[in-house]
Write a protein that holds these residues in place. Structure first.
Motif, PDB file in Angstrom:
ATOM      1  N   THR A 122      32.301 113.207  46.115  1.00 20.44           N
ATOM      2  CA  THR A 122      32.965 113.669  44.901  1.00 20.44           C
ATOM      3  C   THR A 122      32.093 113.407  43.678  1.00 20.44           C
ATOM      4  O   THR A 122      31.983 114.254  42.785  1.00 20.44           O
ATOM      5  N   VAL A 123      31.460 112.237  43.634  1.00 14.58           N
ATOM      6  CA  VAL A 123      30.570 111.914  42.521  1.00 14.58           C
ATOM      7  C   VAL A 123      29.389 112.872  42.492  1.00 14.58           C
ATOM      8  O   VAL A 123      28.993 113.369  41.427  1.00 14.58           O
ATOM      9  N   LEU A 124      28.829 113.154  43.646  1.00 14.88           N
ATOM     10  CA  LEU A 124      27.702 114.083  43.712  1.00 14.88           C
ATOM     11  C   LEU A 124      28.118 115.486  43.283  1.00 14.88           C
ATOM     12  O   LEU A 124      27.352 116.200  42.621  1.00 14.88           O
ATOM     13  N   ALA A 125      29.348 115.891  43.628  1.00 15.41           N
ATOM     14  CA  ALA A 125      29.850 117.202  43.202  1.00 15.41           C
ATOM     15  C   ALA A 125      29.958 117.251  41.677  1.00 15.41           C
ATOM     16  O   ALA A 125      29.612 118.261  41.045  1.00 15.41           O
ATOM     17  N   GLY A 126      30.440 116.149  41.074  1.00 19.32           N
ATOM     18  CA  GLY A 126      30.506 116.082  39.620  1.00 19.32           C
ATOM     19  C   GLY A 126      29.128 116.163  38.996  1.00 19.32           C
ATOM     20  O   GLY A 126      28.935 116.834  37.973  1.00 19.32           O
ATOM     21  N   CYS A 127      28.153 115.497  39.607  1.00 16.68           N
ATOM     22  CA  CYS A 127      26.771 115.543  39.119  1.00 16.68           C
ATOM     23  C   CYS A 127      26.225 116.972  39.133  1.00 16.68           C
ATOM     24  O   CYS A 127      25.563 117.410  38.186  1.00 16.68           O
ATOM     25  N   ILE A 128      26.518 117.687  40.207  1.00 19.37           N
ATOM     26  CA  ILE A 128      26.038 119.065  40.335  1.00 19.37           C
ATOM     27  C   ILE A 128      26.637 119.943  39.238  1.00 19.37           C
ATOM     28  O   ILE A 128      25.953 120.780  38.637  1.00 19.37           O
ATOM     29  N   LEU A 129      27.925 119.753  38.952  1.00 13.78           N
ATOM     30  CA  LEU A 129      28.581 120.531  37.902  1.00 13.78           C
ATOM     31  C   LEU A 129      27.959 120.240  36.535  1.00 13.78           C
ATOM     32  O   LEU A 129      27.724 121.156  35.735  1.00 13.78           O
ATOM     33  N   GLY A 247      39.932 108.058  29.958  1.00 10.21           N
ATOM     34  CA  GLY A 247      38.493 108.302  29.856  1.00 10.21           C
ATOM     35  C   GLY A 247      38.123 109.774  29.913  1.00 10.21           C
ATOM     36  O   GLY A 247      37.392 110.281  29.050  1.00 10.21           O
ATOM     37  N   PRO A 248      38.606 110.515  30.916  1.00 12.48           N
ATOM     38  CA  PRO A 248      38.282 111.940  30.979  1.00 12.48           C
ATOM     39  C   PRO A 248      38.805 112.725  29.786  1.00 12.48           C
ATOM     40  O   PRO A 248      38.219 113.743  29.418  1.00 12.48           O
ATOM     41  N   ILE A 286      32.470 115.864  34.536  1.00 19.32           N
ATOM     42  CA  ILE A 286      32.880 114.509  34.147  1.00 19.32           C
ATOM     43  C   ILE A 286      34.250 114.178  34.730  1.00 19.32           C
ATOM     44  O   ILE A 286      34.480 113.067  35.238  1.00 19.32           O
ATOM     45  N   LEU A 287      35.181 115.136  34.684  1.00 17.60           N
ATOM     46  CA  LEU A 287      36.517 114.918  35.245  1.00 17.60           C
ATOM     47  C   LEU A 287      36.447 114.628  36.745  1.00 17.60           C
ATOM     48  O   LEU A 287      37.149 113.751  37.255  1.00 17.60           O
ATOM     49  N   VAL A 288      35.595 115.369  37.445  1.00 13.15           N
ATOM     50  CA  VAL A 288      35.442 115.175  38.877  1.00 13.15           C
ATOM     51  C   VAL A 288      34.885 113.778  39.165  1.00 13.15           C
ATOM     52  O   VAL A 288      35.366 113.060  40.053  1.00 13.15           O
ATOM     53  N   MET A 289      33.879 113.361  38.370  1.00  6.52           N
ATOM     54  CA  MET A 289      33.283 112.044  38.563  1.00  6.52           C
ATOM     55  C   MET A 289      34.299 110.936  38.273  1.00  6.52           C
ATOM     56  O   MET A 289      34.369 109.940  38.984  1.00  6.52           O
TER      57      MET A 289
END
Length: 292
Positions: A122-129, A247-248, A286-289
């Motif tokens: 999930t963190v990696l998906a947020g990074c990609i976005l 935070g988000p 950011i929301l995903v992360m």
């Protein structure tokens, strides 16, 4: 919970408005005046809130936390804020805020490298976005056949993002070691202003008396005050709701900057629909992360 969410929304609005005011003020002034006046306004506003809160009487800061807060002032308030103002001048308020808001990407990577935190899917998906949002920023067209197109990213914006990515890790360490958030914020920005006044020339900040047009001065003061008030609202939001919730919300400021720049900076800054899509991708990332 509702009170915390409201505070987070207000913080995000203030933080998204601040760079737009800086950009408008730069029309009649320069980066040196913008940086110094804004930093002084941040410090004055935080000092006022600190006095009203009574933190000088009840707050406590350990020696370790004080050292870390001073270091944060060097990295964030001195280096980061100066480079951010330079970025606003170079690539515009909306894009500068967008690039700066990718700093959670730096924070996550540092947490993985220095703290051993695991990078989940999930963190990696947020990074990609977030990265895709950056590459979605349109490149400005050249003004002539001989002039090159402006770059999407500048060295100032990249370095500012790295600085802001370091700050959360340092703040976490300071508060975990007995640092008062309000007194910590005051220490951070007092350090930043002191360094600007003594070593500002190293960042090409001119320390000289100059006439700043009243409209520009008002914009810079308001930008600093809103930045400081936004910080205070984030601290209050955390009193009523978890960081994972609020935070988000306050990290949606690129969307605020995009709409305000599009409406209020006509003729000063070109803001396109692609800028809006890029801001949306970064915010979603950011929301995903945060969700992870």
């Amino acid at each position: 919970m509702e009170t915390g969410i409201l505070y987070a929304v207000i913080a995000g609005f203030f933080w998204g408005t601040s760079p737009v005011l800086v950009k408008r003020g730069l029309v009649g002034s320069d980066v040196s005046a913008a940086t110094l006046v804004q930093q002084a306004a941040i410090l004055f506003t935080l000092l006022l809130f600190t006095l009203l809160e009574g933190s000088f009487v009840t707050g406590e800061i350990s020696r370790v936390s004080m050292i870390v807060f001073i270091a944060i002032g060097m990295v964030g308030a001195y280096l980061g804020r100066t480079l951010f103002v330079k970025s606003v001048d170079q690539i515009g308020a909306a894009r500068a805020q967008l690039v700066i808001n990718t700093s959670p990407l730096v924070t996550v990577m540092l947490a993985a490298l220095l703290l051993g935190e695991r990078l989940t899917a999930t963190v990696l998906a947020g990074c990609i976005l977030i990265v895709s949002g950056i590459f979605f920023i349109p490149r400005d067209e050249a003004q002539s056949n001989h002039a090159p197109a402006k770059r999407i990213l500048t060295l100032n914006s990249i370095l500012a993002t790295v600085c802001y990515g370091l700050v959360p890790v340092m703040k976490k360490f300071a508060t975990d070691n007995g640092g008062s958030p309000m007194l910590g914020a005051l220490t951070i920005h007092a350090t930043g202003l002191l360094l600007l006044l003594t070593f500002g020339s190293l960042l090409k900040i001119e320390l000289k008396w100059q006439r700043v047009p009243l409209p520009s001065f008002i914009c810079f003061v308001l930008a600093g005050a809103l930045q400081a008030i936004g910080s205070v609202f984030t601290l209050n939001a955390l009193l009523y709701a978890p960081a994972s919730v609020v935070g988000p919300i306050w990290n949606t400021q690129p969307i605020i900057s995009f709409f305000l720049a599009r409406v209020t900076l006509t003729g000063i800054e070109v803001v396109t629909l692609r800028d809006g899509i890029a801001a949306a991708l970064v915010v979603i990332g950011i929301l995903v992360m945060r969700w992870a």
